[in-house]
Scaffold this motif. Structure first.
Motif, PDB file in Angstrom:
ATOM      1  N   GLN A 160       6.620   7.170  14.066  1.00  0.00           N
ATOM      2  CA  GLN A 160       5.934   6.449  13.000  1.00  0.00           C
ATOM      3  C   GLN A 160       6.390   6.902  11.612  1.00  0.00           C
ATOM      4  N   ASP A 161       7.205   7.948  11.542  1.00  0.00           N
ATOM      5  CA  ASP A 161       7.547   8.557  10.260  1.00  0.00           C
ATOM      6  C   ASP A 161       8.241   7.573   9.327  1.00  0.00           C
ATOM      7  N   LEU A 162       9.140   6.752   9.866  1.00  0.00           N
ATOM      8  CA  LEU A 162       9.921   5.846   9.032  1.00  0.00           C
ATOM      9  C   LEU A 162       9.357   4.434   8.969  1.00  0.00           C
ATOM     10  N   ILE A 163       8.308   4.177   9.715  1.00  0.00           N
ATOM     11  CA  ILE A 163       7.761   2.813   9.706  1.00  0.00           C
ATOM     12  C   ILE A 163       6.357   2.740   9.110  1.00  0.00           C
ATOM     13  N   LEU A 164       5.707   3.891   8.896  1.00  0.00           N
ATOM     14  CA  LEU A 164       4.328   3.868   8.407  1.00  0.00           C
ATOM     15  C   LEU A 164       4.243   3.315   6.990  1.00  0.00           C
ATOM     16  N   GLU A 165       5.090   3.810   6.084  1.00  0.00           N
ATOM     17  CA  GLU A 165       5.034   3.324   4.703  1.00  0.00           C
ATOM     18  C   GLU A 165       5.444   1.857   4.583  1.00  0.00           C
ATOM     19  N   PRO A 166       6.556   1.418   5.221  1.00  0.00           N
ATOM     20  CA  PRO A 166       6.851  -0.023   5.191  1.00  0.00           C
ATOM     21  C   PRO A 166       5.726  -0.857   5.808  1.00  0.00           C
ATOM     22  N   PHE A 167       5.110  -0.357   6.874  1.00  0.00           N
ATOM     23  CA  PHE A 167       3.982  -1.032   7.512  1.00  0.00           C
ATOM     24  C   PHE A 167       2.832  -1.216   6.527  1.00  0.00           C
ATOM     25  N   ALA A 168       2.509  -0.135   5.795  1.00  0.00           N
ATOM     26  CA  ALA A 168       1.415  -0.221   4.817  1.00  0.00           C
ATOM     27  C   ALA A 168       1.768  -1.170   3.680  1.00  0.00           C
ATOM     28  N   GLY A 169       3.052  -1.210   3.312  1.00  0.00           N
ATOM     29  CA  GLY A 169       3.460  -2.118   2.249  1.00  0.00           C
ATOM     30  C   GLY A 169       3.415  -3.574   2.679  1.00  0.00           C
ATOM     31  N   MET A 170       3.854  -3.873   3.898  1.00  0.00           N
ATOM     32  CA  MET A 170       3.922  -5.261   4.366  1.00  0.00           C
ATOM     33  C   MET A 170       2.571  -5.808   4.816  1.00  0.00           C
ATOM     34  N   ILE A 171       1.820  -5.017   5.560  1.00  0.00           N
ATOM     35  CA  ILE A 171       0.551  -5.492   6.123  1.00  0.00           C
ATOM     36  C   ILE A 171      -0.598  -5.335   5.140  1.00  0.00           C
ATOM     37  N   PHE A 172      -0.597  -4.242   4.366  1.00  0.00           N
ATOM     38  CA  PHE A 172      -1.730  -3.946   3.487  1.00  0.00           C
ATOM     39  C   PHE A 172      -1.390  -4.125   2.009  1.00  0.00           C
ATOM     40  N   GLY A 173      -0.153  -4.514   1.694  1.00  0.00           N
ATOM     41  CA  GLY A 173       0.220  -4.806   0.311  1.00  0.00           C
ATOM     42  C   GLY A 173       0.212  -3.619  -0.624  1.00  0.00           C
ATOM     43  N   MET A 174       0.460  -2.411  -0.127  1.00  0.00           N
ATOM     44  CA  MET A 174       0.444  -1.207  -0.959  1.00  0.00           C
ATOM     45  C   MET A 174       1.740  -1.088  -1.762  1.00  0.00           C
ATOM     46  N   THR A 175       1.640  -0.487  -2.969  1.00  0.00           N
ATOM     47  CA  THR A 175       2.797  -0.235  -3.819  1.00  0.00           C
ATOM     48  C   THR A 175       3.548   1.002  -3.313  1.00  0.00           C
ATOM     49  N   PRO A 176       4.792   1.235  -3.816  1.00  0.00           N
ATOM     50  CA  PRO A 176       5.514   2.456  -3.413  1.00  0.00           C
ATOM     51  C   PRO A 176       4.727   3.732  -3.688  1.00  0.00           C
ATOM     52  N   GLY A 177       4.082   3.792  -4.861  1.00  0.00           N
ATOM     53  CA  GLY A 177       3.287   4.977  -5.165  1.00  0.00           C
ATOM     54  C   GLY A 177       2.124   5.148  -4.213  1.00  0.00           C
ATOM     55  N   ALA A 178       1.477   4.030  -3.859  1.00  0.00           N
ATOM     56  CA  ALA A 178       0.319   4.082  -2.966  1.00  0.00           C
ATOM     57  C   ALA A 178       0.718   4.511  -1.559  1.00  0.00           C
ATOM     58  N   THR A 179       1.856   4.014  -1.067  1.00  0.00           N
ATOM     59  CA  THR A 179       2.273   4.401   0.277  1.00  0.00           C
ATOM     60  C   THR A 179       2.766   5.849   0.314  1.00  0.00           C
ATOM     61  N   THR A 180       3.352   6.318  -0.794  1.00  0.00           N
ATOM     62  CA  THR A 180       3.738   7.731  -0.868  1.00  0.00           C
ATOM     63  C   THR A 180       2.499   8.617  -0.810  1.00  0.00           C
ATOM     64  N   GLN A 181       1.444   8.212  -1.503  1.00  0.00           N
ATOM     65  CA  GLN A 181       0.198   8.968  -1.453  1.00  0.00           C
ATOM     66  C   GLN A 181      -0.431   8.886  -0.064  1.00  0.00           C
ATOM     67  N   LEU A 182      -0.238   7.762   0.636  1.00  0.00           N
ATOM     68  CA  LEU A 182      -0.738   7.642   2.004  1.00  0.00           C
ATOM     69  C   LEU A 182      -0.044   8.657   2.913  1.00  0.00           C
ATOM     70  N   SER A 183       1.262   8.839   2.696  1.00  0.00           N
ATOM     71  CA  SER A 183       1.994   9.855   3.443  1.00  0.00           C
ATOM     72  C   SER A 183       1.452  11.241   3.133  1.00  0.00           C
ATOM     73  N   GLY A 184       1.106  11.462   1.871  1.00  0.00           N
ATOM     74  CA  GLY A 184       0.504  12.738   1.502  1.00  0.00           C
ATOM     75  C   GLY A 184      -0.839  12.946   2.173  1.00  0.00           C
ATOM     76  N   LEU A 185      -1.620  11.873   2.315  1.00  0.00           N
ATOM     77  CA  LEU A 185      -2.909  11.969   2.997  1.00  0.00           C
ATOM     78  C   LEU A 185      -2.721  12.329   4.461  1.00  0.00           C
ATOM     79  N   GLN A 186      -1.707  11.740   5.097  1.00  0.00           N
ATOM     80  CA  GLN A 186      -1.421  12.068   6.486  1.00  0.00           C
ATOM     81  C   GLN A 186      -1.088  13.552   6.643  1.00  0.00           C
TER      82      GLN A 186
END
Length: 448
Positions: free
Chosen positions: A245-271
């Motif tokens: 899931q390491d390389l697909i989680l951020e693109p997944f969050a961007g495509m399905i949930f409409g998150m920005t690059p900064g938001a998905t980077t912070q999501l990785s930090g939350l994980q």
């Protein structure tokens, strides 16, 4: 010659190196991946192959570890490795920016930079763990490994949050600036962290090298150990599941949930913050129930794998549920469960590394590091390829990502079964007081 072992302050200092390493790696494996897939609209297998390349290079970790056993000074390996990593991270950011105007040249530059990243991570990481195992007293090794790993996770989490804020509003120039500053800070922190450690009177890492045998003989001897071999398989399978899931989680969050690059980077930090909390939980439980360490390791290793599978099932469901799903909580639980099984594996790794004697510590750490690296490389690439294939077959982003998350959960179930087998072998071969037996039996007891 008897010398004092490395104290807790020295261990903390070396942990700063892991924090610096994680700070650079998270930008190259998470942020750049998302930018290539979402902002540049490249196939997911492009960054997947690049990240897989940097892991593939690390198959040489056992050789580097063996050389460190024989060679003497680990500090230059650590500083040099971090410097190469920082240079590769900056170059990879520049290569990503170049892909906008000239994809071929940018890709060729990225290939070179990800090779540098792999060499840097392998050289610095293996030498650091070998230095720890060589200079920390046996009774402190499991706790020291946990502390250093936690600091790496903390470095990843902090960097993800801070860099995520500076990346928005996103631009390629901001990306390059963030990568450059992160690399400079990491190199400076590493130099401060290792300064004088090998001259401070602790046991020299070179002393066991007098008795070191050839690389081929040492590797064959390690692989002949059934516990070391089974543990290597567990590391490979569990880390394969961890990395898919390491390389697909951020693109997944961007495509399905409409998150920005900064938001998905912070999501990785939350994980990774969840990973940190999971490790702390196991560490505290181990301290409070020190007399039941074998059972603690077994329960948390197996339980962590099972909980990871459940969290991935939740992510699969979120692909269809969309924005209404509590994605942040789901991702935190996934990280938390990953941290639970990971810290139990770390305790086993440190014990098994010293089971055959100090002259083979570097090689064993290198072997398991190579198993982890190869698994990460294959897992990350397999995840991206699977997403691309499922999108081509189903023409549905939700089905594509959901299917891969479910596959990852099944692999975690397989890892749990292997962990149970390790525990079963130990129960049949090691007595209850095995911690006070020979070095080999101490390693068997820790391999829960």
């Amino acid at each position: 010659m008897q010398t004092r072992s490395l104290g807790w302050f020295g261990i903390f200092r070396l942990g700063l190196v892991q924090a610096a390493l994680g700070a650079i790696v998270v930008l190259t494996t998470s942020t750049l991946n998302r930018i290539m897939v979402v902002e540049l609209n490249l196939a997911a297998m492009v960054p997947g192959a690049l990240v897989g390349l940097h892991y593939g290079v690390q198959i040489a970790r056992p050789l580097w570890g063996h050389g460190s056993d024989k060679g003497g000074r680990r500090t230059p390996w650590i500083i040099g490795g971090i410097a190469l990593l920082a240079l590769g991270g900056l170059g990879a950011a520049m290569a990503t920016s170049l892909m906008v105007d000239n994809f071929t040249v940018g890709l060729l530059l990225a290939i070179f930079d990800f090779i540098l990243i792999g060499i840097g991570v392998g050289a610095a990481g293996t030498s650091l763990l070998a230095l720890l195992a060589s200079t920390v007293s046996p009774e402190r090794r499991p706790a020291a490994a946990t502390l250093v790993w936690l600091m790496m996770i903390l470095g990843i989490a902090v960097t993800s949050v801070i860099s995520g804020k500076f990346l928005d509003p996103f631009s390629m120039s901001r990306l390059i600036a963030v990568a450059g500053v992160t690399g400079l800070v990491a190199v400076a922190l590493t130099m401060v962290a290792v300064a004088g450690v090998e001259k401070s009177g602790v046991a020299r890492a070179t002393e066991p090298a007098v008795h070191a045998v050839s690389f081929r003989h040492s590797l064959a001897d390690t692989w002949a150990d059934p516990q070391a071999r089974l543990f290597t398989i567990f590391v490979f399978v569990s880390m394969m599941a961890y990395s898919m899931q390491d390389l697909i989680l951020e693109p997944f969050a961007g495509m399905i949930f409409g998150m920005t690059p900064g938001a998905t980077t912070q999501l990785s930090g939350l994980q990774n913050g969840g990973v940190f909390c999971g490790m702390v939980l196991v560490g505290v439980a181990g301290s409070l129930l020190a007399g039941r360490i074998p059972a603690i390791l077994k329960y948390f290793t197996v339980g962590g794998c099972l909980l990871s599978a459940a969290a991935l099932a939740g992510l699969a469901a979120s692909a269809s549920a969309g924005p209404g799903w509590p994605l942040t909580a789901n991702v935190f639980v996934l990280g938390f469960s990953n941290g639970i099984f990971a810290v139990a594996a770390i305790g086993s790794m440190m014990a098994l590394a010293g089971a055959a004697g100090p002259s083979k510590i570097g090689l064993r750490m290198g072997l398991w590091g190579a198993a982890q690296a190869v698994a990460f490389g294959l897992g990350g690439f397999a995840g991206t390829v699977a997403v691309d294939l499922m999108r081509a077959v189903s023409d549905s982003i939700a089905i594509a990502y959901g299917s891969v998350f479910l596959l990852e959960g099944l692999i975690f179930l397989a890892a749990a079964a292997i962990a149970l087998r390790i525990a079963s072998v130990r129960a049949s071969r090691v007595p209850a007081n095995g911690m006070h037996r020979s070095p080999r039996r101490r390693g068997l007891q820790a391999a829960e």
